[in-house]
Design a protein around this motif. Sequence first.
Motif, PDB file in Angstrom:
ATOM      1  N   VAL A 144       2.151   5.739   8.302  1.00 45.05           N
ATOM      2  CA  VAL A 144       0.910   5.637   7.553  1.00 45.05           C
ATOM      3  C   VAL A 144      -0.213   6.249   8.377  1.00 45.05           C
ATOM      4  N   GLY A 145      -0.953   7.171   7.792  1.00 46.44           N
ATOM      5  CA  GLY A 145      -2.111   7.746   8.462  1.00 46.44           C
ATOM      6  C   GLY A 145      -3.379   7.024   8.046  1.00 46.44           C
ATOM      7  N   SER A 146      -4.337   6.962   8.951  1.00 44.10           N
ATOM      8  CA  SER A 146      -5.646   6.398   8.642  1.00 44.10           C
ATOM      9  C   SER A 146      -6.689   7.485   8.822  1.00 44.10           C
ATOM     10  N   TYR A 147      -7.309   7.887   7.708  1.00 44.03           N
ATOM     11  CA  TYR A 147      -8.346   8.914   7.789  1.00 44.03           C
ATOM     12  C   TYR A 147      -9.533   8.420   8.616  1.00 44.03           C
ATOM     13  N   ASN A 148      -9.977   7.212   8.357  1.00 44.53           N
ATOM     14  CA  ASN A 148     -11.156   6.685   9.040  1.00 44.53           C
ATOM     15  C   ASN A 148     -10.920   6.484  10.533  1.00 44.53           C
ATOM     16  N   GLU A 149      -9.736   5.979  10.875  1.00 45.50           N
ATOM     17  CA  GLU A 149      -9.434   5.700  12.281  1.00 45.50           C
ATOM     18  C   GLU A 149      -8.856   6.914  13.005  1.00 45.50           C
ATOM     19  N   GLU A 150      -8.447   7.935  12.237  1.00 46.51           N
ATOM     20  CA  GLU A 150      -7.916   9.195  12.768  1.00 46.51           C
ATOM     21  C   GLU A 150      -6.660   8.979  13.621  1.00 46.51           C
ATOM     22  N   LEU A 151      -5.759   8.142  13.133  1.00 43.34           N
ATOM     23  CA  LEU A 151      -4.539   7.835  13.867  1.00 43.34           C
ATOM     24  C   LEU A 151      -3.396   7.635  12.881  1.00 43.34           C
ATOM     25  N   ILE A 152      -2.187   7.424  13.435  1.00 42.88           N
ATOM     26  CA  ILE A 152      -0.997   7.215  12.615  1.00 42.88           C
ATOM     27  C   ILE A 152      -0.292   5.946  13.072  1.00 42.88           C
ATOM     28  N   TYR A 153       0.082   5.131  12.096  1.00 38.58           N
ATOM     29  CA  TYR A 153       0.873   3.936  12.356  1.00 38.58           C
ATOM     30  C   TYR A 153       2.337   4.190  12.014  1.00 38.58           C
ATOM     31  N   LYS A 154       3.219   3.485  12.709  1.00 33.54           N
ATOM     32  CA  LYS A 154       4.632   3.411  12.332  1.00 33.54           C
ATOM     33  C   LYS A 154       4.887   2.013  11.791  1.00 33.54           C
ATOM     34  N   VAL A 155       5.463   1.943  10.611  1.00 34.56           N
ATOM     35  CA  VAL A 155       5.715   0.654   9.968  1.00 34.56           C
ATOM     36  C   VAL A 155       7.220   0.436   9.860  1.00 34.56           C
ATOM     37  N   VAL A 156       7.656  -0.734  10.266  1.00 30.34           N
ATOM     38  CA  VAL A 156       9.066  -1.120  10.160  1.00 30.34           C
ATOM     39  C   VAL A 156       9.149  -2.361   9.282  1.00 30.34           C
ATOM     40  N   GLN A 157       9.933  -2.264   8.233  1.00 26.41           N
ATOM     41  CA  GLN A 157      10.199  -3.432   7.384  1.00 26.41           C
ATOM     42  C   GLN A 157      11.692  -3.742   7.495  1.00 26.41           C
ATOM     43  N   PRO A 158      12.051  -4.899   8.032  1.00 25.42           N
ATOM     44  CA  PRO A 158      13.466  -5.205   8.282  1.00 25.42           C
ATOM     45  C   PRO A 158      14.342  -5.022   7.051  1.00 25.42           C
ATOM     46  N   THR A 159      13.803  -5.425   5.897  1.00 28.42           N
ATOM     47  CA  THR A 159      14.485  -5.249   4.622  1.00 28.42           C
ATOM     48  C   THR A 159      13.443  -4.819   3.600  1.00 28.42           C
ATOM     49  N   PRO A 160      13.703  -3.760   2.826  1.00 29.61           N
ATOM     50  CA  PRO A 160      12.727  -3.376   1.806  1.00 29.61           C
ATOM     51  C   PRO A 160      12.361  -4.558   0.920  1.00 29.61           C
TER      52      PRO A 160
END
Length: 341
Positions: A221-237
């Motif tokens: 997930v990118g954040s335009y305002n924060e100018e960074l990228i997150y990595k998201v892990v969901q153990p099970t959808p």
Amino acid sequence: MRRGADRDEPKGGGPAGGGGVAADGGGGSGAAGGVSNGGAPVGGGGIGVGGLGGEGAGSLGGSGPVECSMLPSYPVAYEAPQGFTPAEDFAFDSLGNHVSVDEDGNLIRTKKTGEVSLWIPSFAYDSAGIVALPDDSVVVCDVENNALKRAFPDGATSVLLGGLDYPNGIDVGPDGFLYVAEDNGGRVLRVHPNTGAFTVVVEVTHPNGIAFTEDPTVFYVGSYNEELIYKVVQPTPGQPGTASLFVPAEEFEGGGIDGLGVDKCGNVYAAEYVSGNVYRITSGGVVSKIVDLPSGWIPNIKWGRGVGGFARHVMYVADREQGRLFGIAVEADGVDEFFDL
């Protein structure tokens, strides 16, 4: 700093014929349709023969994708065909059409050759993300009405989900659900594409672009305002996920991170909205600028589907300034995007 190109790297090449290929080429301005080996689209010419993904001899990248260890580096070659809408996002349907919302809110289909056909008039006057589903329907983030709207091939429409707070980025997960970035709401939602039922996957600051990997439990997930990228892990959808910082703001030049994409090699691509920069980021977080496009408004990314002249190993980037569609010869296919439930 983990970067593959210096921050002060100059814009690549000249209007035509400039320089050799530094493992690829691209990164300047020029007339629509042509392609450069040395930093800019060459002047004039049509979009078919000689265009990225074209069918004629001389099409750049026409031999297919290269090995992951041989992907091109800065400045990567690109084409810039015109005649598309200045929409924030777009999708490709199964027939090879570019699908987007025009300035009058109409949902339209555009061929790479420039032919435009009206699909649904007055569909969404202020839209953001859009995705195509396996049945060739599309779901659009309707910003004006804070809703998700679905358009069907026969012209029928429906409001899938309302009451949102600036729905922006959207992607289809390998589970067939829609993943929607609620920008002002600070949430990423998992939405059933038929019923609109949703759960909250994760909360992050101003989420914008979303891109899944081939692993159904991992997306970015990118954040335009924060100018960074997150990595998201969901153990099970369907279950709550956790977000961690993937790339901090100081790795970028400061134009606001918007659209994201992931290739079959596991690399993440990010469009820097204002600067015109496009980055490739390894799964380990190593950042390299691959091209600086001649635009101050590049929001979103999609790979071609191998039909209609939009090649699978070419990554397309919207240009809201001039209604162009940059095609960047990344030489790697994007991850699969079209999943049934």
